[in-house]
Write a protein that holds these residues in place. Structure first.
Motif, PDB file in Angstrom:
ATOM      1  N   LYS A  31      54.799  27.434  42.169  1.00 13.72           N
ATOM      2  CA  LYS A  31      55.042  25.999  41.950  1.00 13.72           C
ATOM      3  C   LYS A  31      56.508  25.625  42.138  1.00 13.72           C
ATOM      4  O   LYS A  31      56.817  24.471  42.434  1.00 13.72           O
ATOM      5  N   SER A  64      43.174  25.074  55.427  1.00 14.49           N
ATOM      6  CA  SER A  64      42.355  24.425  54.404  1.00 14.49           C
ATOM      7  C   SER A  64      41.790  25.459  53.423  1.00 14.49           C
ATOM      8  O   SER A  64      41.742  25.222  52.211  1.00 14.49           O
ATOM      9  N   ARG A  67      44.502  26.412  50.927  1.00 15.09           N
ATOM     10  CA  ARG A  67      44.668  25.416  49.861  1.00 15.09           C
ATOM     11  C   ARG A  67      43.516  25.492  48.860  1.00 15.09           C
ATOM     12  O   ARG A  67      43.713  25.372  47.652  1.00 15.09           O
ATOM     13  N   HIS A  68      42.315  25.711  49.374  1.00 14.60           N
ATOM     14  CA  HIS A  68      41.137  25.831  48.511  1.00 14.60           C
ATOM     15  C   HIS A  68      41.252  27.066  47.608  1.00 14.60           C
ATOM     16  O   HIS A  68      40.980  26.997  46.405  1.00 14.60           O
ATOM     17  N   LEU A  70      43.985  28.630  46.671  1.00 15.06           N
ATOM     18  CA  LEU A  70      45.064  28.397  45.718  1.00 15.06           C
ATOM     19  C   LEU A  70      44.599  27.481  44.591  1.00 15.06           C
ATOM     20  O   LEU A  70      44.864  27.736  43.412  1.00 15.06           O
ATOM     21  N   ARG A  71      43.871  26.441  44.940  1.00 15.90           N
ATOM     22  CA  ARG A  71      43.338  25.512  43.936  1.00 15.90           C
ATOM     23  C   ARG A  71      42.360  26.236  43.003  1.00 15.90           C
ATOM     24  O   ARG A  71      42.386  26.044  41.796  1.00 15.90           O
ATOM     25  N   ASN A  72      41.520  27.108  43.565  1.00 16.47           N
ATOM     26  CA  ASN A  72      40.589  27.885  42.736  1.00 16.47           C
ATOM     27  C   ASN A  72      41.333  28.790  41.767  1.00 16.47           C
ATOM     28  O   ASN A  72      40.940  28.913  40.598  1.00 16.47           O
ATOM     29  N   SER A  73      42.394  29.417  42.222  1.00 20.65           N
ATOM     30  CA  SER A  73      43.188  30.291  41.349  1.00 20.65           C
ATOM     31  C   SER A  73      43.834  29.491  40.225  1.00 20.65           C
ATOM     32  O   SER A  73      43.854  29.920  39.072  1.00 20.65           O
ATOM     33  N   GLN A  74      44.351  28.329  40.550  1.00 22.57           N
ATOM     34  CA  GLN A  74      44.969  27.483  39.531  1.00 22.57           C
ATOM     35  C   GLN A  74      43.934  26.979  38.525  1.00 22.57           C
ATOM     36  O   GLN A  74      44.195  26.963  37.319  1.00 22.57           O
ATOM     37  N   GLU A  75      42.772  26.595  39.002  1.00 20.62           N
ATOM     38  CA  GLU A  75      41.707  26.146  38.106  1.00 20.62           C
ATOM     39  C   GLU A  75      41.238  27.285  37.203  1.00 20.62           C
ATOM     40  O   GLU A  75      40.953  27.075  36.023  1.00 20.62           O
ATOM     41  N   GLU A  78      43.800  27.656  34.440  1.00 17.89           N
ATOM     42  CA  GLU A  78      43.667  26.564  33.477  1.00 17.89           C
ATOM     43  C   GLU A  78      42.474  26.798  32.551  1.00 17.89           C
ATOM     44  O   GLU A  78      42.555  26.579  31.352  1.00 17.89           O
TER      45      GLU A  78
END
Length: 113
Positions: A31, A64, A67-68, A70-75, A78
């Motif tokens: 980040k 794409s 990004r998907h 990375l978003r899955n890892s962040q979710e 969380e």
């Protein structure tokens, strides 16, 4: 986490071998460091391209997919944080419920009321 450690852990990230603590540090560094973010994206695209080399999946958008992923890892991180908080709340409530039950037990059996 510094950039050197981050670069050493890229392969582990790409192969899902980071534990939760390492993944959290990895994503937090990502980040704040544009250079490492760019390095990870390049490594991800190369990694996925090699995996898909023998497949007839030419229309696949690797940027794409990056990004998907990375978003899955962040979710995931969380969700883990929320589960840890919920676990701590449950433990605290359990502790106080048992403490209250022991108080009532001793009061009833030893003091008679």
């Amino acid at each position: 986490m510094d950039c050197i450690t981050f670069n050493k852990e890229i392969d582990a990230f790409l192969n899902d071998r980071l534990d939760d603590e390492q993944l959290n540090a990895f994503l937090n560094h990502l980040k704040t460091c544009d250079s490492c973010c760019e390095e990870l994206e390049i490594n991800y695209i190369v990694h996925e391209a090699v995996i898909r080399l023998g497949k007839k999946d030419s229309g696949f958008n690797l940027a794409s997919a990056y990004r998907h992923e990375l978003r899955n890892s962040q979710e995931y991180m969380e969700m883990r944080k929320k589960l840890m908080i919920l676990s701590n709340v449950f433990r605290t409530l359990t502790f106080w419920a048992l403490t209250g039950a022991l108080f009532v037990f001793f009061r009833v059996f030893f003091l008679g009321y």
